[in-house]
Design a protein around this motif. Structure first.
Motif, PDB file in Angstrom:
ATOM      1  N   GLY A 207     -11.555 -12.413   7.867  1.00  0.00           N
ATOM      2  CA  GLY A 207     -12.109 -11.231   8.751  1.00  0.00           C
ATOM      3  C   GLY A 207     -10.865 -10.779   9.327  1.00  0.00           C
ATOM      4  N   GLN A 208      -9.524 -10.873   9.431  1.00  0.00           N
ATOM      5  CA  GLN A 208      -8.576 -10.175   9.627  1.00  0.00           C
ATOM      6  C   GLN A 208      -8.840  -8.581   9.609  1.00  0.00           C
ATOM      7  OE1 GLN A 208      -4.649 -11.815   9.463  1.00  0.00           O
ATOM      8  NE2 GLN A 208      -5.481 -13.866   9.379  1.00  0.00           N
ATOM      9  N   PRO A 209      -8.265  -7.860  10.434  1.00  0.00           N
ATOM     10  CA  PRO A 209      -8.268  -6.384  10.300  1.00  0.00           C
ATOM     11  C   PRO A 209      -7.345  -5.944   9.503  1.00  0.00           C
ATOM     12  CG  PRO A 209      -7.681  -6.762  12.492  1.00  0.00           C
ATOM     13  CD  PRO A 209      -7.964  -7.930  11.870  1.00  0.00           C
ATOM     14  N   SER A 210      -7.327  -4.940   8.644  1.00  0.00           N
ATOM     15  CA  SER A 210      -6.325  -4.566   7.633  1.00  0.00           C
ATOM     16  C   SER A 210      -6.610  -3.056   7.070  1.00  0.00           C
ATOM     17  CB  SER A 210      -5.906  -5.214   6.759  1.00  0.00           C
ATOM     18  OG  SER A 210      -4.853  -4.844   5.732  1.00  0.00           O
ATOM     19  N   MET A 211      -5.859  -2.062   7.062  1.00  0.00           N
ATOM     20  CA  MET A 211      -6.136  -0.931   6.111  1.00  0.00           C
ATOM     21  C   MET A 211      -6.190  -1.466   4.593  1.00  0.00           C
ATOM     22  SD  MET A 211      -2.502   1.098   6.029  1.00  0.00           S
ATOM     23  CE  MET A 211      -2.302   1.484   7.674  1.00  0.00           C
ATOM     24  N   LEU A 212      -5.692  -2.389   4.061  1.00  0.00           N
ATOM     25  CA  LEU A 212      -6.064  -2.812   2.800  1.00  0.00           C
ATOM     26  C   LEU A 212      -7.755  -2.638   2.435  1.00  0.00           C
ATOM     27  CD1 LEU A 212      -3.779  -6.023   2.737  1.00  0.00           C
ATOM     28  CD2 LEU A 212      -3.535  -3.925   1.197  1.00  0.00           C
ATOM     29  N   ARG A 213      -8.394  -2.678   3.316  1.00  0.00           N
ATOM     30  CA  ARG A 213      -9.835  -2.422   3.010  1.00  0.00           C
ATOM     31  C   ARG A 213     -10.109  -0.971   2.805  1.00  0.00           C
ATOM     32  NH1 ARG A 213     -12.624  -6.951   4.796  1.00  0.00           N
ATOM     33  NH2 ARG A 213     -11.534  -8.113   6.329  1.00  0.00           N
ATOM     34  N   GLU A 214      -9.366  -0.125   3.011  1.00  0.00           N
ATOM     35  CA  GLU A 214      -9.532   1.190   2.736  1.00  0.00           C
ATOM     36  C   GLU A 214      -8.833   1.767   1.507  1.00  0.00           C
ATOM     37  OE1 GLU A 214      -7.894   3.373   6.191  1.00  0.00           O
ATOM     38  OE2 GLU A 214      -9.001   2.043   7.689  1.00  0.00           O
ATOM     39  N   LEU A 215      -7.934   0.855   0.852  1.00  0.00           N
ATOM     40  CA  LEU A 215      -7.205   1.283  -0.233  1.00  0.00           C
ATOM     41  C   LEU A 215      -7.951   0.878  -1.606  1.00  0.00           C
ATOM     42  CD1 LEU A 215      -3.535   0.355   0.842  1.00  0.00           C
ATOM     43  CD2 LEU A 215      -4.511   2.580   0.993  1.00  0.00           C
ATOM     44  N   VAL A 216      -8.607   0.033  -1.457  1.00  0.00           N
ATOM     45  CA  VAL A 216      -9.568  -0.640  -2.797  1.00  0.00           C
ATOM     46  C   VAL A 216     -10.891  -0.615  -2.515  1.00  0.00           C
ATOM     47  CG1 VAL A 216      -7.511  -2.099  -3.427  1.00  0.00           C
ATOM     48  CG2 VAL A 216      -9.200  -2.970  -1.829  1.00  0.00           C
ATOM     49  N   SER A 217     -11.566  -0.550  -3.522  1.00  0.00           N
ATOM     50  CA  SER A 217     -12.992  -0.773  -3.374  1.00  0.00           C
ATOM     51  C   SER A 217     -13.578  -2.313  -3.232  1.00  0.00           C
ATOM     52  CB  SER A 217     -13.737  -0.046  -4.482  1.00  0.00           C
ATOM     53  OG  SER A 217     -13.289  -0.807  -6.008  1.00  0.00           O
ATOM     54  N   SER A 218     -12.935  -2.926  -3.769  1.00  0.00           N
ATOM     55  CA  SER A 218     -13.198  -4.519  -3.562  1.00  0.00           C
ATOM     56  C   SER A 218     -11.816  -5.429  -3.566  1.00  0.00           C
ATOM     57  CB  SER A 218     -13.923  -4.991  -4.981  1.00  0.00           C
ATOM     58  OG  SER A 218     -13.982  -6.474  -5.028  1.00  0.00           O
ATOM     59  N   LEU A 219     -12.095  -6.427  -2.499  1.00  0.00           N
ATOM     60  CA  LEU A 219     -10.906  -7.347  -2.263  1.00  0.00           C
ATOM     61  C   LEU A 219     -10.321  -7.807  -3.609  1.00  0.00           C
ATOM     62  CD1 LEU A 219     -12.159  -9.193   0.860  1.00  0.00           C
ATOM     63  CD2 LEU A 219     -10.946  -7.247   0.776  1.00  0.00           C
ATOM     64  N   GLU A 220     -11.056  -8.242  -4.636  1.00  0.00           N
ATOM     65  CA  GLU A 220     -10.397  -8.572  -5.922  1.00  0.00           C
ATOM     66  C   GLU A 220      -9.482  -7.403  -6.473  1.00  0.00           C
ATOM     67  OE1 GLU A 220     -13.758  -8.900  -4.869  1.00  0.00           O
ATOM     68  OE2 GLU A 220     -13.475 -11.069  -4.546  1.00  0.00           O
ATOM     69  N   ASP A 221      -9.536  -6.156  -6.022  1.00  0.00           N
ATOM     70  CA  ASP A 221      -8.620  -5.169  -6.741  1.00  0.00           C
ATOM     71  C   ASP A 221      -7.178  -5.151  -6.207  1.00  0.00           C
ATOM     72  OD1 ASP A 221     -10.797  -4.615  -8.374  1.00  0.00           O
ATOM     73  OD2 ASP A 221     -11.481  -3.080  -7.130  1.00  0.00           O
ATOM     74  N   ILE A 222      -7.236  -5.821  -4.958  1.00  0.00           N
ATOM     75  CA  ILE A 222      -6.025  -5.575  -4.280  1.00  0.00           C
ATOM     76  C   ILE A 222      -4.556  -6.407  -5.074  1.00  0.00           C
ATOM     77  CG2 ILE A 222      -4.694  -6.675  -2.169  1.00  0.00           C
ATOM     78  CD1 ILE A 222      -7.053  -6.574  -0.698  1.00  0.00           C
ATOM     79  N   THR A 223      -3.781  -5.741  -5.213  1.00  0.00           N
ATOM     80  CA  THR A 223      -2.444  -5.987  -5.758  1.00  0.00           C
ATOM     81  C   THR A 223      -1.337  -6.424  -4.868  1.00  0.00           C
ATOM     82  OG1 THR A 223      -1.820  -3.840  -6.241  1.00  0.00           O
ATOM     83  CG2 THR A 223      -3.223  -5.013  -7.889  1.00  0.00           C
ATOM     84  N   ALA A 224      -0.297  -6.444  -5.485  1.00  0.00           N
ATOM     85  CA  ALA A 224       0.936  -6.544  -4.742  1.00  0.00           C
ATOM     86  C   ALA A 224       1.568  -5.174  -4.177  1.00  0.00           C
ATOM     87  CB  ALA A 224       2.319  -7.289  -5.284  1.00  0.00           C
ATOM     88  N   GLU A 225       1.328  -4.412  -4.993  1.00  0.00           N
ATOM     89  CA  GLU A 225       1.565  -2.800  -4.783  1.00  0.00           C
ATOM     90  C   GLU A 225       0.842  -2.336  -3.521  1.00  0.00           C
ATOM     91  OE1 GLU A 225       0.885  -4.031  -7.624  1.00  0.00           O
ATOM     92  OE2 GLU A 225       2.831  -3.807  -8.870  1.00  0.00           O
ATOM     93  N   HIS A 226      -0.582  -2.647  -3.384  1.00  0.00           N
ATOM     94  CA  HIS A 226      -1.423  -2.177  -2.279  1.00  0.00           C
ATOM     95  C   HIS A 226      -0.836  -2.892  -1.014  1.00  0.00           C
ATOM     96  CE1 HIS A 226      -4.738  -1.692  -5.487  1.00  0.00           C
ATOM     97  NE2 HIS A 226      -4.476  -0.515  -4.735  1.00  0.00           N
ATOM     98  N   VAL A 227      -0.289  -4.238  -1.086  1.00  0.00           N
ATOM     99  CA  VAL A 227       0.044  -4.707   0.090  1.00  0.00           C
ATOM    100  C   VAL A 227       1.355  -4.254   0.642  1.00  0.00           C
ATOM    101  CG1 VAL A 227       0.903  -6.996   1.136  1.00  0.00           C
ATOM    102  CG2 VAL A 227      -0.929  -7.109  -0.309  1.00  0.00           C
ATOM    103  N   VAL A 228       2.402  -3.749  -0.347  1.00  0.00           N
ATOM    104  CA  VAL A 228       3.692  -3.126  -0.058  1.00  0.00           C
ATOM    105  C   VAL A 228       3.181  -1.629   0.508  1.00  0.00           C
ATOM    106  CG1 VAL A 228       5.663  -1.797  -0.888  1.00  0.00           C
ATOM    107  CG2 VAL A 228       4.899  -4.266  -1.651  1.00  0.00           C
ATOM    108  N   GLU A 229       2.410  -1.006   0.190  1.00  0.00           N
ATOM    109  CA  GLU A 229       1.983   0.446   0.659  1.00  0.00           C
ATOM    110  C   GLU A 229       1.727   0.085   1.956  1.00  0.00           C
ATOM    111  OE1 GLU A 229      -1.324   3.848  -0.144  1.00  0.00           O
ATOM    112  OE2 GLU A 229      -1.039   2.446  -1.699  1.00  0.00           O
ATOM    113  N   ALA A 230       0.340  -0.636   2.259  1.00  0.00           N
ATOM    114  CA  ALA A 230       0.183  -0.863   3.544  1.00  0.00           C
ATOM    115  C   ALA A 230       1.047  -1.389   4.567  1.00  0.00           C
ATOM    116  CB  ALA A 230      -1.208  -1.924   3.529  1.00  0.00           C
TER     117      ALA A 230
END
Length: 327
Positions: A207-230
Motif C-alpha cells: 500500500g505504499q504510494p509511488s509514481m511507479l504505479r503510473e509507469l506500468v500497467s501491472s505491478l508484475e511489469d515493474i523492472t529495475a529500470e522503472h525503479v531507477v527512473e522513478a
C-alpha cells in the motif's frame, strides 16, 4: 587480407539470446563485429551459429579465419576452463557436458580457449577498460544476476573447480531471502535487477504510494529500470529501494576489498546505468566500513567496455592462454 595475421584474435560472446563475434587486434581495436540469434535447438546449431558469426566478422575485417592466432569464447558457466567443456548453463537449452572447445576447433582449425563470461570480463576491464594499468582488478556485473571476476597480480583467479569469482553468491544476510542458487541471503537475491523489482513490488502491494504505479500497467511489469527512473524523478519508495540495493552491493564491495586489496573495482551490467544512485551509496558504505588503508588505494568506478566487455574478455582470455601479449 591484412597481414601479419598473428596480430588478430577471434572473439565470441555466447549468450542465451545472441551470439556475438568480433575480430580484435591484440592492442584492443575491434576491426569488425557480427551477430546471430542463439538457436534454441541444441549445441550443434549453436556452434554452427558461432562459426558463421566469426566467419562473417573475419570477412568484414579482411582477416582470414585460418590466419587468426587464436579464438576466445566467453560462455555462461558452469564450465571447465582447461577442457572447454560447458556443463549445464541455465540459459542454453539442451546443453549437458558439451565439449565446446573441441567442437569449435574441429570446425575452425584454430586454437580455441573457452572461459566463463563473467570471469573473462574481468580480464577485459583490466586489459582494455577501467582497470587498464592495474594488476589487481575486480569486475562486478549487476544485471539479471550478479557475477564477477577477480584478477590478482595480473592473473585471473579461477580456483580448482573453476568457480572463483562467484561474487553474487556471497552471503551478506544470513536471515535474508533464498537465492536461485539455493543459498540464503546472497547479494544476488538482494540487489540484482529482479531483486530490485521484487522489493519495489512488495512495497507497492503493502500500500505504499509511488509514481511507479503510473509507469506500468501491472505491478508484475515493474523492472529495475522503472525503479531507477522513478528514483531519478524523486520518488521516495523507488529511492529507498535503490539505496538499500546499493548498500548491499557496498557490503559486498567491502568484503572484496578486505579479501583481495584490489586497486580497481569496476561495476558494469544493466543496473550500473543507475549511475550515482548506485555508486554513491556503495562508496559511502566503503568509506564507513572498509579498512582505511585498503579503501584508500581502491578506485570504485563504472566499467568502461559496455556491451563489448564479453568480446574483449574472450580476446584477452585467448591471448593469455596462447601466451601472447595483448598490448
Amino acid at each position: 587480407m591484412v597481414e601479419p595475421a598473428e596480430q588478430f584474435v577471434g572473439a565470441i560472446d555466447l549468450g542465451g539470446t545472441n551470439v556475438r563475434a568480433a575480430i580484435i587486434e591484440a592492442g584492443g581495436q575491434i576491426r569488425a563485429r557480427a551477430r546471430r540469434p542463439t538457436p534454441q535447438t541444441g549445441p550443434e546449431d549453436v556452434v554452427q551459429a558461432m562459426v558463421e558469426a566469426l566467419q562473417q566478422a573475419a570477412e568484414e575485417a579482411g582477416v582470414s579465419v585460418d590466419r587468426l592466432v587464436a579464438v576466445g569464447v566467453g560462455a555462461p558457466g558452469p564450465l571447465d576452463h582447461s577442457t572447454g567443456v560447458v556443463y549445464a548453463p541455465p540459459n542454453l537449452a539442451g546443453w549437458d557436458n558439451v565439449p565446446l572447445k573441441q567442437m569449435l576447433q574441429d570446425r575452425l582449425r584454430r586454437p580455441v580457449f573457452v572461459g566463463n563470461d563473467a570471469n573473462v570480463a574481468a580480464l577485459a576491464e583490466r586489459r582494455y577498460g577501467a582497470g587498464k594499468g592495474s594488476d589487481d582488478v575486480i569486475y562486478i556485473t549487476v544485471s539479471t544476476g550478479i557475477g564477477g571476476g577477480i584478477v590478482t597480480q595480473g592473473r585471473l583467479l579461477l580456483g580448482p573447480a573453476g568457480t572463483a569469482g562467484e561474487v553474487g553468491h556471497i552471503t551478506i544476510d544470513i536471515h535474508g531471502p533464498r537465492c536461485a542458487c539455493g543459498n540464503i541471503g546472497c547479494v544476488e537475491a538482494l540487489a540484482s535487477g529482479p531483486a530490485i523489482a521484487r522489493q519495489a513490488q512488495a512495497r507497492l502491494r503493502a500500500g505504499q504510494p509511488s509514481m511507479l504505479r503510473e509507469l506500468v500497467s501491472s505491478l508484475e511489469d515493474i523492472t529495475a529500470e522503472h525503479v531507477v527512473e522513478a528514483a531519478r524523478r524523486g520518488d521516495p519508495l523507488a529511492a529507498t529501494v535503490m539505496e538499500e540495493a546499493a548498500c548491499n552491493i557496498g557490503v559486498l564491495v567491502v568484503n572484496l576489498i578486505h579479501l583481495f586489496n584490489p586497486a580497481v573495482i569496476a561495476i558494469g551490467g544493466g543496473v550500473s546505468n543507475a549511475g550515482e544512485l548506485l555508486f554513491g551509496p556503495i562508496r559511502q558504505v566503503v568509506q564507513e566500513r572498509a579498512l582505511k588503508a585498503a579503501a584508500a588505494v581502491c578506485r570504485i568506478v563504472p566499467a568502461a567496455l559496455g556491451d563489448d566487455v564479453g568480446l574483449y574478455g574472450a580476446a584477452a582470455w585467448a591471448l593469455d592462454q596462447a601466451g601472447l601479449s595483448a598490448g
